[in-house]
Design a protein around this motif. Sequence first.
Motif, short mmCIF file in Angstrom:
data_model
loop_
_atom_site.label_atom_id
_atom_site.label_comp_id
_atom_site.label_asym_id
_atom_site.label_seq_id
_atom_site.Cartn_x
_atom_site.Cartn_y
_atom_site.Cartn_z
N ALA A 99 0.84 -1.20 0.00
CA ALA A 99 0.00 0.00 0.00
C ALA A 99 0.87 1.25 0.00
CB ALA A 99 -0.93 -0.01 1.21
N ALA A 100 1.96 1.22 0.77
CA ALA A 100 2.87 2.37 0.82
C ALA A 100 3.52 2.61 -0.53
CB ALA A 100 3.93 2.15 1.89
N ILE A 101 3.91 1.54 -1.21
CA ILE A 101 4.53 1.67 -2.53
C ILE A 101 3.53 2.26 -3.52
CG2 ILE A 101 5.38 0.33 -4.51
CD1 ILE A 101 6.65 -1.58 -2.41
N THR A 102 2.27 1.80 -3.43
CA THR A 102 1.23 2.33 -4.31
C THR A 102 1.05 3.83 -4.09
OG1 THR A 102 0.06 0.20 -4.34
CG2 THR A 102 -1.21 2.17 -4.95
N ARG A 103 1.05 4.25 -2.81
CA ARG A 103 0.91 5.68 -2.51
C ARG A 103 2.09 6.46 -3.07
NH1 ARG A 103 -0.78 3.65 2.52
NH2 ARG A 103 1.28 4.05 3.43
N LEU A 104 3.29 5.93 -2.92
CA LEU A 104 4.48 6.62 -3.42
C LEU A 104 4.47 6.72 -4.94
CD1 LEU A 104 7.23 5.09 -1.08
CD2 LEU A 104 6.40 7.45 -1.08
N GLN A 105 4.03 5.64 -5.60
CA GLN A 105 3.95 5.68 -7.06
C GLN A 105 2.93 6.72 -7.52
OE1 GLN A 105 3.11 1.51 -7.76
NE2 GLN A 105 5.25 1.07 -8.29
N ARG A 106 1.80 6.78 -6.81
CA ARG A 106 0.78 7.78 -7.16
C ARG A 106 1.32 9.21 -6.95
NH1 ARG A 106 -2.93 6.00 -4.16
NH2 ARG A 106 -2.68 7.42 -2.40
N THR A 107 2.05 9.37 -5.85
CA THR A 107 2.63 10.69 -5.57
C THR A 107 3.63 11.08 -6.64
OG1 THR A 107 2.34 10.38 -3.17
CG2 THR A 107 3.95 12.03 -3.89
N ARG A 108 4.46 10.14 -7.06
CA ARG A 108 5.44 10.44 -8.12
C ARG A 108 4.74 10.80 -9.42
NH1 ARG A 108 10.36 7.17 -9.66
NH2 ARG A 108 10.89 9.26 -10.39
N ALA A 109 3.64 10.10 -9.72
CA ALA A 109 2.90 10.40 -10.94
C ALA A 109 2.31 11.82 -10.88
CB ALA A 109 1.78 9.38 -11.15
N GLU A 110 1.82 12.20 -9.71
CA GLU A 110 1.26 13.55 -9.55
C GLU A 110 2.36 14.60 -9.63
OE1 GLU A 110 -1.05 13.61 -5.99
OE2 GLU A 110 -2.51 12.15 -6.73
N LEU A 111 3.52 14.31 -9.04
CA LEU A 111 4.65 15.24 -9.13
C LEU A 111 5.12 15.40 -10.57
CD1 LEU A 111 6.77 14.25 -6.01
CD2 LEU A 111 5.43 16.32 -6.32
N ALA A 112 5.06 14.31 -11.32
CA ALA A 112 5.45 14.38 -12.73
C ALA A 112 4.54 15.33 -13.50
CB ALA A 112 5.42 12.99 -13.36
#
Length: 255
Positions: A99-112
């Motif tokens: 779940a933490a990895i999923t959140r981090l991936q989503r955050t990176r996508a939003e930062l992109a």
Amino acid sequence: MDSTQDDPKEERVAWSTQQLADLAGTTVKTVRHYHRVGVLDEPERLPNGYKQYGTSHLVRLLQIKRMSDLGVSLAQIRDLSATDDPRAAVEVLDAELEAAITRLQRTRAELALILKHRVPLDTPARLEAAAEDLPERYQGMLAVYSRVLDDAALEGVSELLTEPDDASESFDALIDESDEDAVDAVARLLATSMVGHRRRFPWASEPRSAMRGRGNLGQEALVSAAAEVFTRGQLRALARAHEIAQAVLAADQED
């Protein structure tokens, strides 16, 4: 065999805190912290008050380091020590990490997206593209939209705000003191766009249907945000455009 020879099992090592830390590749401060949070037992003390660590403490310290390296928190390590089913506990940890990895991936996508569109860091998710060329005074309205409207509506808002609009330049020119002729002219242009928008996005005719369960409160927030951003001339144009668009859509239904 000499019966007086010492039993090797009775030969016990005794390390100081510094020696234990050196053996485990950590620091005295870390060892003391582990004692405080309850993941590493306190050792016996010598008569002079110094701590006396043994092999069991070293093993436990190495176990803690290994689990910490895997991303396990000290609270989780403490819970693992008390569980009767370590496999189940590890499965729970694995799910939490996933779940933490999923959140981090989503955050990176939003930062992109934020980097791509060169918008402020606080730009709401799903509205990055819409905010790219939007005047700064509208940013607060986007924040309200993101809180009040559901995800599908936000996608529609972003799509609408990124499309060219023939009325935008005339609408931006309206001020508090704009005369009625100017307001009416802009209202007619806006109404044409509104009819198209509401045909594509049914929620645009009834924003309440696209709200995140906040009813009147959400509607009030949208109205208040608009009042903060638009001039009185612009608000009059929007109100008249809404009336024209509603009449056109009602006529469509009669036909």
